[in-house]
Design a protein around this motif. Sequence first.
Motif, PDB file in Angstrom:
ATOM      1  N   ASP A  83     -15.102  24.114  12.114  1.00 41.15           N
ATOM      2  CA  ASP A  83     -15.931  23.631  13.218  1.00 41.15           C
ATOM      3  C   ASP A  83     -15.080  23.068  14.351  1.00 41.15           C
ATOM      4  N   THR A  84     -15.351  23.538  15.560  1.00 39.41           N
ATOM      5  CA  THR A  84     -14.601  23.081  16.741  1.00 39.41           C
ATOM      6  C   THR A  84     -15.480  22.296  17.710  1.00 39.41           C
ATOM      7  N   SER A  85     -16.634  21.851  17.259  1.00 36.99           N
ATOM      8  CA  SER A  85     -17.497  21.014  18.103  1.00 36.99           C
ATOM      9  C   SER A  85     -17.965  19.813  17.293  1.00 36.99           C
ATOM     10  N   MET A  86     -18.341  18.789  17.973  1.00 34.96           N
ATOM     11  CA  MET A  86     -18.816  17.572  17.314  1.00 34.96           C
ATOM     12  C   MET A  86     -20.308  17.415  17.572  1.00 34.96           C
ATOM     13  N   ASP A  87     -21.084  17.604  16.525  1.00 37.38           N
ATOM     14  CA  ASP A  87     -22.542  17.463  16.620  1.00 37.38           C
ATOM     15  C   ASP A  87     -22.948  16.280  15.743  1.00 37.38           C
ATOM     16  N   ASN A 123     -15.623  14.975  14.072  1.00 37.48           N
ATOM     17  CA  ASN A 123     -14.916  15.274  15.321  1.00 37.48           C
ATOM     18  C   ASN A 123     -15.066  16.777  15.615  1.00 37.48           C
ATOM     19  N   GLY A 124     -14.341  17.255  16.598  1.00 36.11           N
ATOM     20  CA  GLY A 124     -14.403  18.662  16.964  1.00 36.11           C
ATOM     21  C   GLY A 124     -13.240  19.468  16.412  1.00 36.11           C
ATOM     22  N   ASN A 125     -12.696  19.035  15.261  1.00 37.95           N
ATOM     23  CA  ASN A 125     -11.579  19.746  14.648  1.00 37.95           C
ATOM     24  C   ASN A 125     -11.586  19.466  13.148  1.00 37.95           C
ATOM     25  N   HIS A 126     -12.567  20.061  12.451  1.00 33.80           N
ATOM     26  CA  HIS A 126     -12.715  19.766  11.029  1.00 33.80           C
ATOM     27  C   HIS A 126     -13.203  21.002  10.272  1.00 33.80           C
ATOM     28  N   ILE A 127     -13.030  20.943   8.952  1.00 31.80           N
ATOM     29  CA  ILE A 127     -13.619  21.949   8.075  1.00 31.80           C
ATOM     30  C   ILE A 127     -14.638  21.244   7.189  1.00 31.80           C
ATOM     31  N   GLY A 128     -15.620  21.999   6.722  1.00 40.32           N
ATOM     32  CA  GLY A 128     -16.661  21.393   5.900  1.00 40.32           C
ATOM     33  C   GLY A 128     -17.269  22.400   4.951  1.00 40.32           C
ATOM     34  N   LYS A 138     -19.288  17.929   2.404  1.00 33.06           N
ATOM     35  CA  LYS A 138     -17.985  17.280   2.443  1.00 33.06           C
ATOM     36  C   LYS A 138     -17.198  17.840   3.624  1.00 33.06           C
ATOM     37  N   VAL A 139     -16.486  16.973   4.323  1.00 34.00           N
ATOM     38  CA  VAL A 139     -15.714  17.404   5.496  1.00 34.00           C
ATOM     39  C   VAL A 139     -14.283  16.891   5.387  1.00 34.00           C
ATOM     40  N   LYS A 140     -13.405  17.519   6.173  1.00 30.40           N
ATOM     41  CA  LYS A 140     -12.006  17.097   6.221  1.00 30.40           C
ATOM     42  C   LYS A 140     -11.475  17.328   7.620  1.00 30.40           C
ATOM     43  N   ASN A 141     -10.794  16.329   8.140  1.00 30.98           N
ATOM     44  CA  ASN A 141     -10.214  16.402   9.473  1.00 30.98           C
ATOM     45  C   ASN A 141      -8.981  17.303   9.444  1.00 30.98           C
ATOM     46  N   VAL A 142      -8.998  18.378  10.216  1.00 35.18           N
ATOM     47  CA  VAL A 142      -7.880  19.313  10.243  1.00 35.18           C
ATOM     48  C   VAL A 142      -6.652  18.702  10.919  1.00 35.18           C
ATOM     49  N   SER A 143      -6.872  17.706  11.756  1.00 34.86           N
ATOM     50  CA  SER A 143      -5.746  17.048  12.416  1.00 34.86           C
ATOM     51  C   SER A 143      -4.815  16.371  11.415  1.00 34.86           C
ATOM     52  N   SER A 144      -5.296  16.129  10.209  1.00 37.36           N
ATOM     53  CA  SER A 144      -4.469  15.479   9.191  1.00 37.36           C
ATOM     54  C   SER A 144      -3.312  16.354   8.748  1.00 37.36           C
TER      55      SER A 144
END
Length: 359
Positions: free
Chosen positions: A147-151, A158-163, A173-179
């Motif tokens: 996902d590249t948007s924050m809804d 955020n706008g940079n996560h996988i879920g 469940k989600v995870k911040n890709v910036s990590s």
Amino acid sequence: MATFPISRYSLSIAFLVFSFVTQAASLELSFSLKRFDKHQNLDSDIALFGDAQIVDGDSSVKITRPSVTSAGRLIYKKRISFIGGDGRKPMSFSTHFSFSISRENGDGLAFVILPTSFPTDLFDGSSFGLTPGLEKRGTRFLAIEFDTSMDTKLGDPNGNHIGVDVGSLVSAKVKNVSSVNLVLNSGKKLYSWIDYDAKIKKLEVRLSDSGDVRPSVPLLSYGIDLSEMWKEEDVFVGISSSSGNSSQTASVYSWSFSLRSIPSWLHSQPVDPRVYANPSKLPVVHKRSTCFLRILAGLIFGTCCGALAAFIAMFVWTIYANRRRPSVVPVEFPVHPVEFAYEKIKVAVVKPTKDGSNN
């Protein structure tokens, strides 16, 4: 004692052990699309819906076009089931694909598992091309979203996560890709590995910017039982995307998938069936995973036991064969005549007289 080539028997035993372990994992379905080309006969393998189209220039499938509310879907045509095999056992799967998402803040893309009743040609231009009302209709689906948007309505961090989306676009469940210092909509080619282990009922997602390195540590793990989710119902696998209210584009460059039944004694962690689907080219792993180490240890242990058994068998056979052989007569050395010299010896006996004198 006769000698015999232990190394030859050891290699034979090792080969038999490896073949046994390999065949024990029953491959049910496997495909590998390393590139997409209009000149290739892909109609029998994949179906494109919505705005999805093959682009010859970069041998990819562009799922969305640079226009608002664009949506598309790439679906593998053959049906699969997560309960299969002779024993109707739960099935494990692994999939790997490379993709890129342009810099605009659109919806991104998602790997999806959809029931065959799902209207694959239905789009609304948002939420990865999946209708927001799916959960209201009771449609059982699984989506791994990039996902590249924050809804905020969907609980996006955020706008940079996988879920992981299970029957709902609100991620379980989600995870911040910036990590892991990656950006999904950087426009660069990224690589994802998604593995599901039916034995321990766990889904793992990995992400990297290098296709030659499969991360040993998953970015996201989630417990789920897919065999209970769909029972014996057939499903489709695919990749879906939508641009949202932007001109974002998403492209897929390669895609492979393997579905197989893994015996419970073979592993206790998610495995990568691509190893068995393409044994001539094993995937490169940055760090040896626990699963790989356990399989390797099992192979080494089996090989050593086989080699030891072969050695003992050959040793006993050699002793038994030697006992049955006729006795060997020792070699006699030739006897040469030997001359002996002798001399006559005269012996004089002196008899005593009655008066004690000697004669």
